[in-house]
Design an enzyme around this catalytic site. Structure first.
Site, PDB file in Angstrom:
ATOM      1  N   ASP A 258       6.509  -4.510  -0.138  1.00  0.00           N
ATOM      2  CA  ASP A 258       7.320  -5.604   0.375  1.00  0.00           C
ATOM      3  C   ASP A 258       8.779  -5.252   0.087  1.00  0.00           C
ATOM      4  O   ASP A 258       9.080  -4.549  -0.887  1.00  0.00           O
ATOM      5  CB  ASP A 258       6.977  -6.910  -0.337  1.00  0.00           C
ATOM      6  CG  ASP A 258       5.607  -7.461   0.051  1.00  0.00           C
ATOM      7  OD1 ASP A 258       4.844  -6.749   0.741  1.00  0.00           O
ATOM      8  OD2 ASP A 258       5.304  -8.600  -0.337  1.00  0.00           O
TER       9      ASP A 258
ATOM     10  N   HIS B 112       2.362   1.209  -2.226  1.00  0.00           N
ATOM     11  CA  HIS B 112       1.162   1.849  -1.697  1.00  0.00           C
ATOM     12  C   HIS B 112       1.519   3.083  -0.877  1.00  0.00           C
ATOM     13  O   HIS B 112       2.661   3.252  -0.443  1.00  0.00           O
ATOM     14  CB  HIS B 112       0.409   0.855  -0.805  1.00  0.00           C
ATOM     15  CG  HIS B 112       0.032  -0.420  -1.489  1.00  0.00           C
ATOM     16  ND1 HIS B 112      -1.261  -0.727  -1.843  1.00  0.00           N
ATOM     17  CD2 HIS B 112       0.788  -1.486  -1.889  1.00  0.00           C
ATOM     18  CE1 HIS B 112      -1.292  -1.919  -2.428  1.00  0.00           C
ATOM     19  NE2 HIS B 112      -0.063  -2.398  -2.465  1.00  0.00           N
TER      20      HIS B 112
ATOM     21  N   SER C  69      12.853  -4.027  -7.700  1.00  0.00           N
ATOM     22  CA  SER C  69      13.718  -2.851  -7.709  1.00  0.00           C
ATOM     23  C   SER C  69      13.896  -2.322  -6.294  1.00  0.00           C
ATOM     24  O   SER C  69      13.994  -3.104  -5.353  1.00  0.00           O
ATOM     25  CB  SER C  69      13.166  -1.775  -8.642  1.00  0.00           C
ATOM     26  OG  SER C  69      14.186  -0.841  -8.932  1.00  0.00           O
TER      27      SER C  69
END
Length: 292
Positions: free
Chosen positions: A95, A155, A260
């Site tokens: 995300d 991922h 981050s």
């Protein structure tokens, strides 16, 4: 409560509060503090996190957490993130909000408009970094900023093989837009990992794809599952970690222990998916780069 949020949005105050403190020491403290399970600490700290970061916990696999850290690195319910299976797409690994992006020409990337930084320096500023930077010439880069309240796991953006990870120790500047406008070459200053992978495009040709997770203030560590390793400011192991890990599209690679940034470096022929631009919010698994 809204007054507090408005105060924190004031650029000068936000910059001082999140950057002029002893950043690395504060980050190490947060790493220890976030693991405390005592309810006298856990309950108010998670409540504060919910208030300031406003995470969407409705999609979390569990609703109760043993520590603030567990809330940071929460898993999602099955099916909450679906990875686009098109062989013509490289998906977003996490995300995030799209920041600096564009074509890689020469050694200059943008962290924000008017603030360039060196690709070679980002990758380690040595001969190996220069060689890796050359592999991405003519390709594209995309910066993904993970806000504190977002899902913190990342991922594999496509079927790929991780060949090497380089840990570059550094500082812990905030990576929000306020800091990006004020601190030159910020991503090159912070603690980061360079994850070198190869993948095969729709024609079966081997291509290079590099992910650079960048740490920040309060990001206690970056977890890499395929190495069974946590990289952090106190990490004293080898900085260059050879690897041969085959990952499937969507397979979890690791997590940040707070929000981050990930810089995605793609080879020539891949471009940002139409409709995405600076400020666009994407989810892990959404098409990010398309083979032209």
């Amino acid at each position: 409560m809204n007054v507090i949020h408005r105060l924190l949005q004031q650029e000068s105050l936000n910059f001082v509060l999140t950057n002029r403190l002893p950043r690395v020491a504060l980050t190490r403290f947060m790493g220890r503090f976030a693991k405390i399970r005592n309810p006298l600490v856990r309950v108010p700290s998670i409540a504060a996190f919910k208030f300031f970061a406003r995470p969407d916990l409705g999609e979390a696999k569990q609703q109760k957490f043993d520590s603030l850290r567990d809330c940071f690195v929460r898993e999602l319910k099955p099916g909450a993130r679906t990875f686009d299976a098109s062989p013509h797409l490289v998906c977003s690994p996490s995300d995030g909000i799209i920041g600096g992006h564009g074509r890689i020409q020469g050694d200059e990337l943008l962290q924000i408009k008017g603030m360039p930084y060196s690709l070679t320096e980002l990758l380690g500023n040595d001969a190996a970094a220069a060689q890796l930077a050359q592999q991405h010439q003519g390709g594209s880069y995309v910066t993904l900023r993970l806000r504190a309240g977002m899902y913190h796991r990342f991922h594999a953006p496509t079927d790929c093989r991780v060949q090497r990870v380089t840990h570059i120790q550094g500082d812990a500047w905030n990576v929000n837009p306020i800091a990006l406008k004020r601190v030159k070459s910020l991503y090159c200053r912070n603690d980061r990992a360079v994850i070198e992978t190869t993948f095969h495009d729709a024609q079966g040709q081997a291509r290079s794809l590099t992910l650079v997770p960048v740490g920040a203030i309060l990001v206690a560590s970056v977890r890499l599952h395929f190495l069974d390793l946590n990289l952090h400011h106190g990490y004293a192991g080898p900085q260059v970690l050879p690897c041969d890990a085959a990952l499937q599209r969507g397979q979890e690679m690791g997590w940040f222990e707070h929000g981050s940034t990930i810089v995605v470096l793609a080879p020539p022929g891949l471009e940002l998916v139409a409709g995405l631009t600076t400020g666009s919010e994407v989810r892990a698994g959404q098409g990010l780069l398309r083979l032209g």
